[in-house]
Motif scaffolding. Structure first.
Motif, PDB file in Angstrom:
ATOM      1  N   MET A   1       0.892  -1.207   0.009  1.00  0.00           N
ATOM      2  CA  MET A   1       0.045   0.012   0.020  1.00  0.00           C
ATOM      3  C   MET A   1       0.855   1.245   0.175  1.00  0.00           C
ATOM      4  O   MET A   1       0.570   2.386   0.470  1.00  0.00           O
ATOM      5  N   LEU A   2       2.171   1.240  -0.429  1.00  0.00           N
ATOM      6  CA  LEU A   2       3.002   2.410  -0.565  1.00  0.00           C
ATOM      7  C   LEU A   2       2.338   3.443  -1.615  1.00  0.00           C
ATOM      8  O   LEU A   2       1.891   3.166  -2.777  1.00  0.00           O
ATOM      9  N   ASN A   3       2.202   4.704  -1.328  1.00  0.00           N
ATOM     10  CA  ASN A   3       2.053   5.669  -1.773  1.00  0.00           C
ATOM     11  C   ASN A   3       0.620   5.706  -2.036  1.00  0.00           C
ATOM     12  O   ASN A   3      -0.041   6.577  -3.190  1.00  0.00           O
ATOM     13  N   MET A   4      -0.218   4.974  -1.386  1.00  0.00           N
ATOM     14  CA  MET A   4      -1.692   5.103  -1.551  1.00  0.00           C
ATOM     15  C   MET A   4      -2.413   6.010  -0.835  1.00  0.00           C
ATOM     16  O   MET A   4      -1.991   6.571   0.104  1.00  0.00           O
ATOM     17  N   GLN A   5      -3.619   6.529  -1.373  1.00  0.00           N
ATOM     18  CA  GLN A   5      -4.180   7.576  -0.909  1.00  0.00           C
ATOM     19  C   GLN A   5      -5.444   7.299   0.040  1.00  0.00           C
ATOM     20  O   GLN A   5      -6.161   8.100   0.496  1.00  0.00           O
ATOM     21  N   PHE A   6      -5.768   6.064  -0.212  1.00  0.00           N
ATOM     22  CA  PHE A   6      -7.040   5.489   0.605  1.00  0.00           C
ATOM     23  C   PHE A   6      -6.986   4.307   0.968  1.00  0.00           C
ATOM     24  O   PHE A   6      -6.098   3.459   0.197  1.00  0.00           O
ATOM     25  N   ALA A   7      -7.884   3.825   1.841  1.00  0.00           N
ATOM     26  CA  ALA A   7      -7.927   2.099   2.212  1.00  0.00           C
ATOM     27  C   ALA A   7      -8.635   1.553   1.108  1.00  0.00           C
ATOM     28  O   ALA A   7      -9.600   1.891   0.316  1.00  0.00           O
ATOM     29  N   LEU A   8      -8.257   0.023   0.963  1.00  0.00           N
ATOM     30  CA  LEU A   8      -8.766  -0.766  -0.158  1.00  0.00           C
ATOM     31  C   LEU A   8      -9.324  -2.266   0.568  1.00  0.00           C
ATOM     32  O   LEU A   8      -8.784  -2.475   1.556  1.00  0.00           O
ATOM     33  N   ASP A   9     -10.254  -2.837  -0.101  1.00  0.00           N
ATOM     34  CA  ASP A   9     -10.626  -4.118   0.233  1.00  0.00           C
ATOM     35  C   ASP A   9      -9.746  -4.761  -1.043  1.00  0.00           C
ATOM     36  O   ASP A   9     -10.084  -4.334  -2.205  1.00  0.00           O
TER      37      ASP A   9
ATOM     38  N   ASP B   1     -10.476  -3.448   4.277  1.00  0.00           N
ATOM     39  CA  ASP B   1      -9.967  -2.220   4.833  1.00  0.00           C
ATOM     40  C   ASP B   1      -8.232  -2.272   4.984  1.00  0.00           C
ATOM     41  O   ASP B   1      -7.938  -1.712   6.072  1.00  0.00           O
ATOM     42  N   ALA B   2      -7.565  -2.642   4.007  1.00  0.00           N
ATOM     43  CA  ALA B   2      -6.006  -2.524   4.065  1.00  0.00           C
ATOM     44  C   ALA B   2      -5.971  -0.952   3.988  1.00  0.00           C
ATOM     45  O   ALA B   2      -6.232  -0.289   3.180  1.00  0.00           O
ATOM     46  N   GLN B   3      -5.058  -0.639   4.806  1.00  0.00           N
ATOM     47  CA  GLN B   3      -4.663   0.999   5.201  1.00  0.00           C
ATOM     48  C   GLN B   3      -3.446   1.104   4.532  1.00  0.00           C
ATOM     49  O   GLN B   3      -2.528   0.386   4.259  1.00  0.00           O
ATOM     50  N   PRO B   4      -3.359   2.260   3.835  1.00  0.00           N
ATOM     51  CA  PRO B   4      -2.064   2.830   3.092  1.00  0.00           C
ATOM     52  C   PRO B   4      -0.800   2.879   4.089  1.00  0.00           C
ATOM     53  O   PRO B   4      -1.132   2.917   5.346  1.00  0.00           O
ATOM     54  N   CYS B   5       0.395   2.981   3.485  1.00  0.00           N
ATOM     55  CA  CYS B   5       1.586   3.066   4.241  1.00  0.00           C
ATOM     56  C   CYS B   5       1.434   4.488   4.450  1.00  0.00           C
ATOM     57  O   CYS B   5       1.325   5.255   3.606  1.00  0.00           O
ATOM     58  N   LYS B   6       2.020   4.659   5.664  1.00  0.00           N
ATOM     59  CA  LYS B   6       2.123   6.213   5.932  1.00  0.00           C
ATOM     60  C   LYS B   6       3.400   7.012   5.809  1.00  0.00           C
ATOM     61  O   LYS B   6       3.686   7.950   5.394  1.00  0.00           O
ATOM     62  N   SER B   7       4.360   5.944   5.365  1.00  0.00           N
ATOM     63  CA  SER B   7       5.706   6.295   4.903  1.00  0.00           C
ATOM     64  C   SER B   7       6.432   5.094   4.534  1.00  0.00           C
ATOM     65  O   SER B   7       5.979   3.804   4.561  1.00  0.00           O
ATOM     66  N   ALA B   8       7.410   5.220   3.731  1.00  0.00           N
ATOM     67  CA  ALA B   8       8.319   4.024   3.060  1.00  0.00           C
ATOM     68  C   ALA B   8       8.865   2.979   4.004  1.00  0.00           C
ATOM     69  O   ALA B   8       9.032   1.970   3.969  1.00  0.00           O
ATOM     70  N   ILE B   9       9.053   3.578   5.255  1.00  0.00           N
ATOM     71  CA  ILE B   9       9.538   2.876   6.413  1.00  0.00           C
ATOM     72  C   ILE B   9       8.443   1.999   6.955  1.00  0.00           C
ATOM     73  O   ILE B   9       8.953   0.774   7.354  1.00  0.00           O
ATOM     74  N   GLU B  10       7.406   2.016   6.767  1.00  0.00           N
ATOM     75  CA  GLU B  10       6.310   0.927   7.199  1.00  0.00           C
ATOM     76  C   GLU B  10       5.926   0.204   5.985  1.00  0.00           C
ATOM     77  O   GLU B  10       4.910  -0.576   6.275  1.00  0.00           O
TER      78      GLU B  10
ATOM     79  N   ALA C   1       6.868  -2.792   5.420  1.00  0.00           N
ATOM     80  CA  ALA C   1       6.516  -4.212   5.974  1.00  0.00           C
ATOM     81  C   ALA C   1       5.201  -4.214   6.821  1.00  0.00           C
ATOM     82  O   ALA C   1       4.705  -5.472   6.652  1.00  0.00           O
ATOM     83  N   THR C   2       4.775  -3.357   7.359  1.00  0.00           N
ATOM     84  CA  THR C   2       3.473  -3.388   8.014  1.00  0.00           C
ATOM     85  C   THR C   2       2.451  -3.170   7.151  1.00  0.00           C
ATOM     86  O   THR C   2       0.982  -3.416   7.629  1.00  0.00           O
ATOM     87  N   CYS C   3       2.395  -2.772   5.865  1.00  0.00           N
ATOM     88  CA  CYS C   3       1.097  -2.259   4.918  1.00  0.00           C
ATOM     89  C   CYS C   3       1.361  -3.035   3.777  1.00  0.00           C
ATOM     90  O   CYS C   3       1.000  -2.518   2.627  1.00  0.00           O
ATOM     91  N   THR C   4       2.094  -4.379   3.884  1.00  0.00           N
ATOM     92  CA  THR C   4       2.042  -5.159   2.760  1.00  0.00           C
ATOM     93  C   THR C   4       1.128  -6.391   3.175  1.00  0.00           C
ATOM     94  O   THR C   4       1.173  -6.892   4.356  1.00  0.00           O
ATOM     95  N   PHE C   5       0.065  -6.979   2.269  1.00  0.00           N
ATOM     96  CA  PHE C   5      -0.680  -7.826   2.700  1.00  0.00           C
ATOM     97  C   PHE C   5      -0.472  -9.154   1.737  1.00  0.00           C
ATOM     98  O   PHE C   5      -0.227  -9.030   0.590  1.00  0.00           O
ATOM     99  N   THR C   6      -0.498 -10.327   2.576  1.00  0.00           N
ATOM    100  CA  THR C   6      -0.140 -11.346   1.706  1.00  0.00           C
ATOM    101  C   THR C   6      -1.042 -12.455   2.125  1.00  0.00           C
ATOM    102  O   THR C   6      -1.547 -12.477   3.191  1.00  0.00           O
ATOM    103  N   ASN C   7      -1.585 -13.224   1.029  1.00  0.00           N
ATOM    104  CA  ASN C   7      -2.498 -14.353   1.377  1.00  0.00           C
ATOM    105  C   ASN C   7      -1.623 -15.634   1.148  1.00  0.00           C
ATOM    106  O   ASN C   7      -0.922 -15.770   0.492  1.00  0.00           O
ATOM    107  N   GLY C   8      -2.109 -16.648   2.150  1.00  0.00           N
ATOM    108  CA  GLY C   8      -1.340 -17.965   2.077  1.00  0.00           C
ATOM    109  C   GLY C   8      -1.772 -18.859   0.937  1.00  0.00           C
ATOM    110  O   GLY C   8      -1.208 -19.858   0.808  1.00  0.00           O
ATOM    111  N   ASN C   9      -2.764 -18.496   0.267  1.00  0.00           N
ATOM    112  CA  ASN C   9      -3.088 -19.544  -1.020  1.00  0.00           C
ATOM    113  C   ASN C   9      -2.791 -18.620  -2.300  1.00  0.00           C
ATOM    114  O   ASN C   9      -2.628 -17.781  -2.479  1.00  0.00           O
ATOM    115  N   ASN C  10      -2.531 -19.658  -3.234  1.00  0.00           N
ATOM    116  CA  ASN C  10      -2.062 -19.444  -4.487  1.00  0.00           C
ATOM    117  C   ASN C  10      -3.283 -18.511  -5.289  1.00  0.00           C
ATOM    118  O   ASN C  10      -4.472 -18.962  -5.357  1.00  0.00           O
TER     119      ASN C  10
END
Length: 162
Positions: free
Chosen positions: A90-98, A114-123, A125-134
């Protein structure tokens, strides 16, 4: 016993390095603010959406970065070559997503509401969303879409045109 400062300084340095690496790894053509995406139409549970298609690595890296908002009848469809575990950031995102992950047959394999955008490039790791299924496809829509249209793990993606 380590002091608080001795613990926080290495963590801060690691966060800066991870954020900088994330920014450096963005392909040059993905950084352009005005990127033209091919357009298509999909349906999910009878709800028709006009979608921007991200079907190349630069377009997938760019995604919805810098876009201000998106109506509920629009989205972005990420189309990958094959099924694999896919991460969305969610880097450089301006709004939350499903974010909805689909297999090659259009079956939902995971939903992140409600995946929230990164507030900075440092974040990153915390604003990356991964699904365990192919997944072969990932659909990003404005936050609230999943609840508004009652999208569930039993929902199905139908590609009309891409």
């Amino acid at each position: 016993m380590a002091t608080r400062t001795q613990i926080l300084i290495p963590i801060g340095i690691a966060a800066i390095i991870i954020g900088a690496a994330g920014l450096i790894s963005i392909p040059k053509d993905a950084k352009l603010e005005q990127t033209k995406f091919p357009m298509g139409i999909v349906k999910i549970d009878g709800v028709t959406l006009q979608v921007q298609i991200a079907d190349t690595r630069p377009l997938q890296t760019r995604g919805l970065m810098f876009q201000e908002k998106m109506p509920y009848d629009q989205g972005m469809l990420f189309v990958f070559d094959g099924e694999a575990i896919r991460s969305m950031w969610m880097l450089n995102m301006q709004f939350a997503l499903d974010v909805i992950w689909f297999d090659a047959n259009g079956n939902v394999v995971y939903i992140q509401k409600d995946a929230q955008p990164c507030k900075s490039a440092i974040e990153t790791a915390t604003c990356t969303f991964t699904n365990g299924n192919n997944a072969k496809y990932v659909l990003e829509v404005t936050s609230g879409f999943v609840d508004m249209y009652d999208i569930t793990e039993n929902s199905k993606l139908e590609i009309i045109s891409i």
